[in-house]
Design a protein around this motif. Structure first.
Motif, short mmCIF file in Angstrom:
data_model
loop_
_atom_site.label_atom_id
_atom_site.label_comp_id
_atom_site.label_asym_id
_atom_site.label_seq_id
_atom_site.Cartn_x
_atom_site.Cartn_y
_atom_site.Cartn_z
N ALA A 6 0.86 -1.19 0.00
CA ALA A 6 0.00 0.00 0.00
C ALA A 6 0.89 1.23 0.00
CB ALA A 6 -0.89 0.00 1.24
N SER A 7 0.50 2.24 -0.78
CA SER A 7 1.29 3.47 -0.82
C SER A 7 0.41 4.65 -0.50
CB SER A 7 1.94 3.64 -2.18
OG SER A 7 1.01 4.18 -3.09
N SER A 8 0.97 5.58 0.24
CA SER A 8 0.19 6.73 0.65
C SER A 8 1.13 7.90 0.86
CB SER A 8 -0.53 6.38 1.95
OG SER A 8 -1.66 7.17 2.11
N GLN A 9 0.59 9.10 0.68
CA GLN A 9 1.40 10.27 0.96
C GLN A 9 1.09 10.75 2.37
OE1 GLN A 9 1.79 13.27 -2.14
NE2 GLN A 9 1.34 14.82 -0.62
N ALA B 291 3.97 0.29 2.65
CA ALA B 291 3.94 -0.71 3.71
C ALA B 291 3.14 -1.93 3.28
CB ALA B 291 3.32 -0.13 4.98
N ASP B 292 3.56 -3.08 3.79
CA ASP B 292 2.73 -4.29 3.67
C ASP B 292 2.47 -4.78 5.09
OD1 ASP B 292 5.13 -5.41 4.44
OD2 ASP B 292 5.53 -6.37 2.51
N ASP B 293 1.95 -6.00 5.22
CA ASP B 293 1.58 -6.46 6.55
C ASP B 293 2.77 -6.54 7.51
OD1 ASP B 293 -1.00 -6.65 5.71
OD2 ASP B 293 -0.91 -8.79 5.24
N ALA B 294 3.98 -6.68 6.95
CA ALA B 294 5.16 -6.79 7.81
C ALA B 294 5.51 -5.47 8.48
CB ALA B 294 6.35 -7.30 6.99
N LEU C 278 9.86 5.13 3.71
CA LEU C 278 9.30 6.44 4.08
C LEU C 278 10.34 7.47 3.65
CD1 LEU C 278 7.10 8.14 5.56
CD2 LEU C 278 8.49 7.91 7.63
N GLU C 279 10.01 8.24 2.64
CA GLU C 279 10.99 9.18 2.08
C GLU C 279 10.28 10.48 1.72
OE1 GLU C 279 14.16 8.73 1.93
OE2 GLU C 279 14.72 6.84 0.97
N PHE C 280 11.01 11.58 1.77
CA PHE C 280 10.47 12.82 1.24
C PHE C 280 10.29 12.66 -0.26
CE2 PHE C 280 12.39 14.17 5.23
CZ PHE C 280 11.33 14.88 5.77
N THR C 281 9.17 13.16 -0.76
CA THR C 281 8.85 12.87 -2.17
C THR C 281 9.80 13.54 -3.13
OG1 THR C 281 7.26 14.68 -2.17
CG2 THR C 281 6.38 12.49 -1.73
N ASP C 282 10.59 14.52 -2.65
CA ASP C 282 11.55 15.14 -3.57
C ASP C 282 12.90 14.44 -3.55
OD1 ASP C 282 12.44 15.95 -1.09
OD2 ASP C 282 12.04 18.09 -1.40
N THR D 184 8.67 -1.41 11.58
CA THR D 184 9.32 -1.16 10.30
C THR D 184 9.85 -2.49 9.79
OG1 THR D 184 11.39 -0.66 11.45
CG2 THR D 184 10.01 1.21 10.81
N ALA D 185 9.93 -2.62 8.48
CA ALA D 185 10.43 -3.87 7.89
C ALA D 185 11.41 -3.51 6.77
CB ALA D 185 9.27 -4.71 7.38
N PRO D 186 12.60 -3.01 7.16
CA PRO D 186 13.55 -2.58 6.14
C PRO D 186 14.06 -3.75 5.31
CG PRO D 186 14.56 -2.53 8.32
CD PRO D 186 13.11 -2.84 8.53
N ILE D 187 14.42 -3.45 4.08
CA ILE D 187 14.98 -4.47 3.18
C ILE D 187 16.43 -4.10 2.92
CG2 ILE D 187 14.80 -5.48 0.87
CD1 ILE D 187 11.82 -4.43 0.97
N GLY D 188 17.35 -4.99 3.25
CA GLY D 188 18.76 -4.68 3.03
C GLY D 188 19.64 -5.88 3.30
N SER D 189 20.94 -5.68 3.16
CA SER D 189 21.91 -6.75 3.42
C SER D 189 22.01 -6.94 4.94
CB SER D 189 23.27 -6.36 2.86
OG SER D 189 23.79 -5.28 3.62
#
Ligand SMILES: [Zn+2]
Length: 355
Positions: free
Chosen positions: A188-191, A203-206, A211-215, A263-268
């Motif tokens: 889901a995406s929202s401003q 965000a998804d269920d996880a 979350l980033e500034f749109t610029d 939060t559910a960050p994606i990374g190494s």
């Protein structure tokens, strides 16, 4: 044309724009080479010749390719906050996406159907019914992912027949539900509007994934990367983690203290280690890159720590702004150094008020 994984098939998009199919709002933008203008899929302007059409997953990419936004369909118009009573209706939809809402049902529940339509279109860029449909499809796809059959998934989501469900999924995903099973997780995406400017949240269920500034530069590339990693599609809307993020940010900007939310960050593994360290830096305090490296037991890795810090995609909730250079200078920030200064001052003022 070079197509990205997040775009539906070109033939699907050409048909969608010739039919002005509102189900595709937010799924793609199209530009017309002969006019230099780009539009939403539902634009009321005269249909372009297919050979002149170029597709983009985001308005930002169409911009960067040199096209200007159409004055008629205003493809860059940002989603805005929705009134509380419409928020209640949206929550009711999410709680029971299989429920039907005719105009008579809306009136009976105390809503004005034309206000509802206008608010949904403005806030999410899709019609009320398209929003409902994407929720139903989301429910059905989750049912499918849990291993149940196509018919059962469709019926659980309120479709009257398996074929009705199949054609709805095909229209949005470009693949029938059997094949969509593996590749159609939903984000889901929202401003979220903040005093420092609008932010994009995914965000998804996880939990919150972005979350980033749109610029922020490269935001659309980050979104695509997350879609690729999760094999997910982005649909406009809200879910529990996004609502929690909205509340947390409201509170943060009014008090300087950030409530803890999922939060559910994606990374190494290394990035995840650095990001979880960041969560433990209290508001009002800062650490230098070399301090973080030393605390993690890798004192010579401060540059790698800096890179991991800079690649955090969940701004504010994972407070990468609390890491600064050893000489006390603010160093960089993906949202801009002036925002970083503002955030640190907000947190320090809040701390001083408490002590
Ligand atoms: Zn247009």
């Amino acid at each position: 044309m070079h197509t990205t994984p997040t775009l539906p098939a070109r033939s699907v998009m050409l048909r969608a724009l010739s039919e002005r199919d509102s189900r595709f709002e937010g799924q793609f933008f199209f530009a017309v080479r002969t006019t230099g203008v780009f539009c939403r899929p539902t634009c009321r302007s005269r249909a372009p010749r297919p050979e002149n059409v170029q597709f983009f997953p985001t308005a930002a990419e169409a911009y960067r390719a040199g096209f200007r936004p159409c004055r008629r369909c205003r493809p860059t118009e940002a989603a805005t906050a929705i009134p509380p009573e419409i928020g209640k209706l949206r929550d009711a939809l999410e709680a029971a996406p299989e429920q039907r809402w005719s105009d008579a049902d809306l009136c009976a529940a105390g809503y004005d159907p034309s206000t509802v339509r206008r608010c949904f279109r403005r806030a999410y860029g899709v019609t009320f019914h398209a929003y409902r449909r994407s929720l139903r499809i989301g429910t059905a796809l989750r049912t499918l992912q849990s291993g149940r059959g196509v018919l059962e998934a469709g019926l659980a989501a309120g479709y009257e027949s398996a074929s009705g469900f199949a054609s709805a999924v095909r229209a949005i995903a470009g693949a029938p539900p059997g094949r969509a099973r593996a590749s159609m997780a939903q984000l889901a995406s929202s401003q979220i509007d903040t005093p420092l400017g609008p932010m994009l949240a995914l965000a998804d269920d996880a939990g919150v994934r972005l979350l980033e500034f749109t610029d922020r530069r490269g935001l659309d590339r980050e979104c695509r990367e997350i879609c690729r990693r999760l094999q997910a599609r982005i649909l406009p809307g809200e879910n529990a983690p996004l609502r929690a993020a909205r509340r947390a940010l409201d509170r943060y900007f009014s008090t300087g203290a950030m409530p803890e939310i999922a939060t559910a960050p994606i990374g190494s593994p290394f990035q995840l280690r650095v990001w979880s360290y960041l969560l433990n830096i209290p508001a009002g305090e800062t650490r230098s890159y070399s301090q973080v490296a030393a605390d993690l037991g890798i004192p010579r890795a401060s540059r790698a720590v800096g890179r991991a810090n800079g690649s955090n995609r969940i701004a504010l909730l994972i407070p990468c702004h609390r890491v600064i250079a050893s000489d006390g200078s603010l160093s960089g920030y993906s949202g801009g150094v002036s925002r970083k200064r503002w955030l640190l001052q907000l947190e320090q003022r809040a701390q001083q008020a408490h002590s």
